[in-house]
Design a protein around this motif. Structure first.
Motif, PDB file in Angstrom:
ATOM      1  N   PRO A 152       7.635  -4.615  11.186  1.00  0.00           N
ATOM      2  CA  PRO A 152       7.161  -5.984  10.930  1.00  0.00           C
ATOM      3  C   PRO A 152       8.070  -6.672   9.930  1.00  0.00           C
ATOM      4  CG  PRO A 152       5.802  -4.378   9.773  1.00  0.00           C
ATOM      5  CD  PRO A 152       6.734  -3.590  10.648  1.00  0.00           C
ATOM      6  N   ASP A 153       8.072  -8.004   9.963  1.00  0.00           N
ATOM      7  CA  ASP A 153       8.872  -8.767   9.017  1.00  0.00           C
ATOM      8  C   ASP A 153       8.350  -8.537   7.600  1.00  0.00           C
ATOM      9  OD1 ASP A 153      10.402  -9.824  11.038  1.00  0.00           O
ATOM     10  OD2 ASP A 153       9.128 -11.593  11.283  1.00  0.00           O
ATOM     11  N   ILE A 154       9.250  -8.349   6.679  1.00  0.00           N
ATOM     12  CA  ILE A 154       8.880  -8.145   5.284  1.00  0.00           C
ATOM     13  C   ILE A 154      10.001  -8.674   4.406  1.00  0.00           C
ATOM     14  CG2 ILE A 154       9.873  -5.826   5.057  1.00  0.00           C
ATOM     15  CD1 ILE A 154       7.328  -5.099   3.456  1.00  0.00           C
ATOM     16  N   THR A 155       9.648  -9.153   3.232  1.00  0.00           N
ATOM     17  CA  THR A 155      10.631  -9.731   2.328  1.00  0.00           C
ATOM     18  C   THR A 155      11.669  -8.687   1.922  1.00  0.00           C
ATOM     19  OG1 THR A 155       8.946 -11.223   1.467  1.00  0.00           O
ATOM     20  CG2 THR A 155      10.952 -10.947   0.154  1.00  0.00           C
ATOM     21  N   VAL A 156      12.935  -9.027   2.086  1.00  0.00           N
ATOM     22  CA  VAL A 156      14.015  -8.142   1.667  1.00  0.00           C
ATOM     23  C   VAL A 156      15.028  -8.973   0.898  1.00  0.00           C
ATOM     24  CG1 VAL A 156      15.873  -6.617   2.396  1.00  0.00           C
ATOM     25  CG2 VAL A 156      13.716  -6.612   3.645  1.00  0.00           C
ATOM     26  N   SER A 157      15.352  -8.540  -0.312  1.00  0.00           N
ATOM     27  CA  SER A 157      16.368  -9.200  -1.122  1.00  0.00           C
ATOM     28  C   SER A 157      17.409  -8.161  -1.473  1.00  0.00           C
ATOM     29  CB  SER A 157      15.760  -9.773  -2.404  1.00  0.00           C
ATOM     30  OG  SER A 157      16.762 -10.281  -3.245  1.00  0.00           O
ATOM     31  N   ASP A 158      18.625  -8.354  -0.963  1.00  0.00           N
ATOM     32  CA  ASP A 158      19.620  -7.302  -1.160  1.00  0.00           C
ATOM     33  C   ASP A 158      21.014  -7.881  -1.238  1.00  0.00           C
ATOM     34  OD1 ASP A 158      20.159  -8.082   1.413  1.00  0.00           O
ATOM     35  OD2 ASP A 158      19.670  -6.171   2.337  1.00  0.00           O
ATOM     36  N   GLY A 159      21.950  -6.979  -1.440  1.00  0.00           N
ATOM     37  CA  GLY A 159      23.339  -7.374  -1.498  1.00  0.00           C
ATOM     38  C   GLY A 159      24.081  -7.032  -0.230  1.00  0.00           C
ATOM     39  N   ASP A 189       0.847  -1.191   0.000  1.00  0.00           N
ATOM     40  CA  ASP A 189       0.000   0.000   0.000  1.00  0.00           C
ATOM     41  C   ASP A 189       0.885   1.244   0.000  1.00  0.00           C
ATOM     42  OD1 ASP A 189      -1.747   2.203   0.845  1.00  0.00           O
ATOM     43  OD2 ASP A 189      -3.196   0.643   1.390  1.00  0.00           O
ATOM     44  N   PHE A 190       0.681   2.138  -0.971  1.00  0.00           N
ATOM     45  CA  PHE A 190       1.547   3.324  -1.077  1.00  0.00           C
ATOM     46  C   PHE A 190       1.485   4.181   0.173  1.00  0.00           C
ATOM     47  CE2 PHE A 190      -2.484   5.205  -2.209  1.00  0.00           C
ATOM     48  CZ  PHE A 190      -2.383   6.558  -1.915  1.00  0.00           C
ATOM     49  N   ARG A 191       0.367   4.113   0.914  1.00  0.00           N
ATOM     50  CA  ARG A 191       0.242   4.919   2.125  1.00  0.00           C
ATOM     51  C   ARG A 191       1.197   4.449   3.218  1.00  0.00           C
ATOM     52  NH1 ARG A 191      -6.106   4.166   2.732  1.00  0.00           N
ATOM     53  NH2 ARG A 191      -5.363   2.084   2.160  1.00  0.00           N
ATOM     54  N   ASP A 192       1.564   3.165   3.198  1.00  0.00           N
ATOM     55  CA  ASP A 192       2.547   2.675   4.165  1.00  0.00           C
ATOM     56  C   ASP A 192       3.923   3.279   3.896  1.00  0.00           C
ATOM     57  OD1 ASP A 192       0.626   1.147   5.441  1.00  0.00           O
ATOM     58  OD2 ASP A 192       1.065  -0.656   4.276  1.00  0.00           O
ATOM     59  N   LEU A 193       4.237   3.514   2.635  1.00  0.00           N
ATOM     60  CA  LEU A 193       5.507   4.172   2.311  1.00  0.00           C
ATOM     61  C   LEU A 193       5.471   5.633   2.727  1.00  0.00           C
ATOM     62  CD1 LEU A 193       6.320   2.666  -1.201  1.00  0.00           C
ATOM     63  CD2 LEU A 193       7.078   1.896   1.047  1.00  0.00           C
ATOM     64  N   HIS A 206      -5.402   6.179   8.082  1.00  0.00           N
ATOM     65  CA  HIS A 206      -4.756   4.920   7.688  1.00  0.00           C
ATOM     66  C   HIS A 206      -3.840   4.447   8.815  1.00  0.00           C
ATOM     67  CE1 HIS A 206      -3.076   1.867   5.067  1.00  0.00           C
ATOM     68  NE2 HIS A 206      -1.856   2.306   5.314  1.00  0.00           N
ATOM     69  N   ALA A 207      -4.048   3.214   9.284  1.00  0.00           N
ATOM     70  CA  ALA A 207      -3.291   2.687  10.412  1.00  0.00           C
ATOM     71  C   ALA A 207      -1.804   2.601  10.087  1.00  0.00           C
ATOM     72  CB  ALA A 207      -3.825   1.316  10.817  1.00  0.00           C
ATOM     73  N   TYR A 208      -0.972   2.952  11.057  1.00  0.00           N
ATOM     74  CA  TYR A 208       0.472   2.997  10.829  1.00  0.00           C
ATOM     75  C   TYR A 208       1.043   1.591  10.723  1.00  0.00           C
ATOM     76  CZ  TYR A 208       5.333   4.428  11.214  1.00  0.00           C
ATOM     77  OH  TYR A 208       6.670   4.638  10.963  1.00  0.00           O
ATOM     78  N   SER A 209       1.626   1.275   9.584  1.00  0.00           N
ATOM     79  CA  SER A 209       2.270  -0.013   9.344  1.00  0.00           C
ATOM     80  C   SER A 209       3.577   0.252   8.626  1.00  0.00           C
ATOM     81  CB  SER A 209       1.362  -0.925   8.508  1.00  0.00           C
ATOM     82  OG  SER A 209       1.972  -2.186   8.287  1.00  0.00           O
ATOM     83  N   ALA A 219       3.676   6.889   5.079  1.00  0.00           N
ATOM     84  CA  ALA A 219       3.694   6.906   6.543  1.00  0.00           C
ATOM     85  C   ALA A 219       5.109   6.700   7.067  1.00  0.00           C
ATOM     86  CB  ALA A 219       2.765   5.824   7.087  1.00  0.00           C
ATOM     87  N   THR A 220       5.838   5.776   6.460  1.00  0.00           N
ATOM     88  CA  THR A 220       7.205   5.510   6.893  1.00  0.00           C
ATOM     89  C   THR A 220       8.086   6.725   6.684  1.00  0.00           C
ATOM     90  OG1 THR A 220       6.932   3.161   6.352  1.00  0.00           O
ATOM     91  CG2 THR A 220       9.187   3.982   6.606  1.00  0.00           C
ATOM     92  N   VAL A 221       7.931   7.384   5.550  1.00  0.00           N
ATOM     93  CA  VAL A 221       8.725   8.579   5.267  1.00  0.00           C
ATOM     94  C   VAL A 221       8.395   9.686   6.260  1.00  0.00           C
ATOM     95  CG1 VAL A 221       9.059  10.432   3.586  1.00  0.00           C
ATOM     96  CG2 VAL A 221       9.123   8.047   2.843  1.00  0.00           C
ATOM     97  N   LEU A 222       7.122   9.884   6.545  1.00  0.00           N
ATOM     98  CA  LEU A 222       6.723  10.933   7.491  1.00  0.00           C
ATOM     99  C   LEU A 222       7.247  10.646   8.890  1.00  0.00           C
ATOM    100  CD1 LEU A 222       3.014  11.604   6.422  1.00  0.00           C
ATOM    101  CD2 LEU A 222       4.877  13.271   6.367  1.00  0.00           C
ATOM    102  N   ALA A 223       7.001   9.440   9.386  1.00  0.00           N
ATOM    103  CA  ALA A 223       7.325   9.122  10.779  1.00  0.00           C
ATOM    104  C   ALA A 223       8.792   8.817  10.991  1.00  0.00           C
ATOM    105  CB  ALA A 223       6.475   7.939  11.262  1.00  0.00           C
ATOM    106  N   GLU A 224       9.411   8.099  10.078  1.00  0.00           N
ATOM    107  CA  GLU A 224      10.765   7.611  10.314  1.00  0.00           C
ATOM    108  C   GLU A 224      11.845   8.472   9.668  1.00  0.00           C
ATOM    109  OE1 GLU A 224      10.662   5.526  12.548  1.00  0.00           O
ATOM    110  OE2 GLU A 224       8.611   4.778  12.348  1.00  0.00           O
ATOM    111  N   TRP A 225      11.482   9.273   8.657  1.00  0.00           N
ATOM    112  CA  TRP A 225      12.469  10.157   8.031  1.00  0.00           C
ATOM    113  C   TRP A 225      12.292  11.612   8.471  1.00  0.00           C
ATOM    114  CZ3 TRP A 225      17.028   9.636   5.968  1.00  0.00           C
ATOM    115  CH2 TRP A 225      17.597  10.682   5.235  1.00  0.00           C
TER     116      TRP A 225
END
Length: 564
Positions: A451-458, A407-411, A434-437, A413-419
């Motif tokens: 929360p746990d979420i799929t991450v694929s990185d180097g 959900d684009f609103r979760d992104l 919209h509930a904070y996730s 929300a993350t930018v607002l609260a965490e950045w």
């Protein structure tokens, strides 16, 4: 929103004050107040001169992060499958696009599962340096495939928007409305936001005004940055003009009222580009932003744009040109900021009104679709990664669309609260409940556990901070959100609901910021009070737009009202 209805102001304070009969806290005044305004105004950036920050805005500035956000609008609907290529679904991808697929020899593999086209190889050093994240499958339930409606929803976060219906304020506009409650009378010294390109975006629109300094194109902003003026006043331009003196006068007035032009010019002069950018519109936008940021303008949010993503035909050549331009410019931008060690304070994120369909059409292009990736750039990401679950290509909807998995609103929300370090209850309010996730993008201001979420990185995902006790302003959770209430009388009223007795001062101003007199200045008892502006003013008022400023002790809030 313009209205001839009367405007009512609802004031309700947080009930958890030990000394509520003596003082109002900043948070109570700003969050528990619900003040309904009438109409859209541009006073903050066009009519009133900037002034020094009030104690309220100064306190807000101290509480906020010094991080900067850049929104990159990819106008037209960016094709996600030509941006992030799912190597782990490559056969399905190739079969769906037999004429426009990107061959494996032209894929830059960033992980075993995902890659980007080689024409985006300017992002490879950013990936290696931990400055690039891509979030899969961004969209929302019931996604609109309309350019206009899709753009509005990504700006106002109102999923009920259809056609011309929908909320006419943006997620950033609501944020700045909270930060600057007296904006229309006392704007901040620097623009709250700068937007290049003024077509079709509600991102910075609040109830009262648009909080961005907006220019229609990069040429206009470059002119302002270089001269400090909105319009040139070179005498040679007016020598052969019949109304040259009058035109010069009007342009001079416009330049005076465009009060932030001088601030932008000063920052431009202080800053310096230390990297050579390409000569195209998008690169010029980022080059100018780098110079303003390095010149310490003080603006927290910028929005730039790149058009051409509506690739119904000849997509391979068009998309290569667009994403090559973006990749080179973004890489140059962060190299430029690194010279002054500001690259870790600037986060960039892309957004587009929708994605495109899995299957190619008959014109070597793709049609309007749903989910698409969002790209994030910056050293503040603390590691590169592909985040979330990529939608499956083997189970599209009936029209060949990718289903969203983020959900684009979760992104947002993350930018607002965490950045930007906005308190979580406020984030939920700005995103319409919209509930904070939050999503773990590598930065954490609130101290929440992701929360746990799929991450694929180097590279390993940064750990969540150990301290879960970073304050999140829990008292804001009890803030009351009020909706505008319009009575049926034809005279302008202000309606106040007081939870206790306090001294209230209400001053009225015209749209030039001139004080028209006192509407109310006395003790107000606990309970509801309705104030008739026309009856209270010492002289008759002309029909038109006015501004009223409510002061309770040292707290102020200004809103507009239509006097009919």
């Amino acid at each position: 929103m313009c209205s001839n209805h009367n405007i009512n102001t609802h004031i309700k304070l947080d009930e958890e004050h030990d000394q509520e009969h003596k003082t109002w806290s900043r948070r109570s005044f700003m969050q528990a107040l619900g003040i309904a305004g009438s109409g859209s105004m541009m006073l903050g950036s066009n009519m009133l001169s900037a002034s020094a920050p009030s104690p309220l805005t100064a306190a807000l500035a101290e509480a906020e992060s010094d991080n900067i956000l850049i929104l990159i609008r990819l106008s037209g609907g960016n094709d996600g499958l030509s941006t992030i290529i799912p190597i782990n679904q490559y056969d399905s991808y190739r079969n769906a696009r037999p004429n426009i697929f990107i061959p494996e020899s032209k894929i830059l593999k960033l992980t075993d599962e995902y890659g980007v086209p080689t024409y985006m190889n300017s992002l490879e050093p950013m990936w290696q340096e931990g400055q690039f994240k891509a979030v899969h499958g961004v969209g929302y339930q019931g996604q609109s495939l309309s350019h206009f409606t899709g753009s509005d929803i990504f700006a106002n976060t109102d999923l009920t928007t259809t056609g011309f219906d929908g909320l006419d304020t943006g997620w950033m506009g609501r944020h700045f409305e909270n930060c600057f409650p007296e904006y229309i009378l006392n704007p901040p010294e620097a623009p709250a936001a700068i937007q290049i390109g003024n077509f079709g975006s509600l991102v910075f629109q609040g109830e009262e005004t648009n909080y961005a300094f907006v220019t229609s194109n990069i040429d206009q902003l470059e002119e302002i940055a270089e001269t400090g003026l909105q319009y040139s006043l070179d005498n040679a331009l007016f020598d052969n003009c019949m109304y040259g003196d009058q035109l010069k006068f009007l342009r001079g007035v416009a330049n005076i009222t465009y009060e932030y032009s001088g601030k932008i010019h000063e920052a431009y002069e202080r800053g310096q580009n230390q990297v050579e950018y390409q000569n195209n519109g998008f690169a010029r936008q980022l080059a100018l932003l780098a110079r303003l940021i390095k010149g310490n303008l003080g603006t927290k949010v910028y929005m730039i744009s790149m058009g051409g993503f509506d690739t119904h035909g000849n997509q391979p050549l068009a998309h290569e040109r667009l994403m090559s331009t973006l990749s080179i410019a973004v890489n140059n931008f962060y190299e430029d900021l690194a010279f002054t060690e500001q690259d870790d304070k600037v986060l960039s994120m892309t957004f587009s009104e929708f994605g495109r369909r899995i299957f190619e059409n008959g014109s070597n292009g793709t049609d309007h679709g749903k989910a698409a990736p969002t790209l994030f750039f910056g050293s503040g990401l603390n590691g590169s990664a592909f985040v979330g679950d990529h939608p499956t290509l083997d189970n599209p909807d009936g029209r060949g669309n990718l289903e969203f998995t983020m959900d684009f609103r979760d992104l947002y929300a993350t930018v607002l609260a965490e950045w930007l370090c906005v308190p979580i209850p406020l984030v939920e309010q700005h995103l319409l409940g919209h509930a904070y996730s939050p999503i773990n993008l590598g930065f954490n201001c609130s101290g929440v556990d992701f929360p746990d979420i799929t991450v694929s990185d180097g590279s390993p995902t940064p750990p969540t901070p150990d301290d879960p006790n970073v304050p999140t302003n829990p008292e804001l959770a009890n803030a009351v959100i009020h909706r505008p209430f319009y009575p049926t009388q034809s005279t302008p009223h202000i309606y106040l609901e007081m939870p206790f007795t306090a001294h209230v001062d209400i001053q009225l101003y015209n749209i030039l910021g001139q004080n028209m007199g006192t509407v109310f200045n006395e003790m107000m008892l606990e309970g509801a009070t309705e104030i008739n502006i026309r009856e209270r003013m010492p002289s008759n008022l002309s029909t038109g737009k006015y501004i009223y400023r409510i002061t309770v002790q040292d707290q102020k809030l200004a809103k507009s009202i239509m006097v009919a």
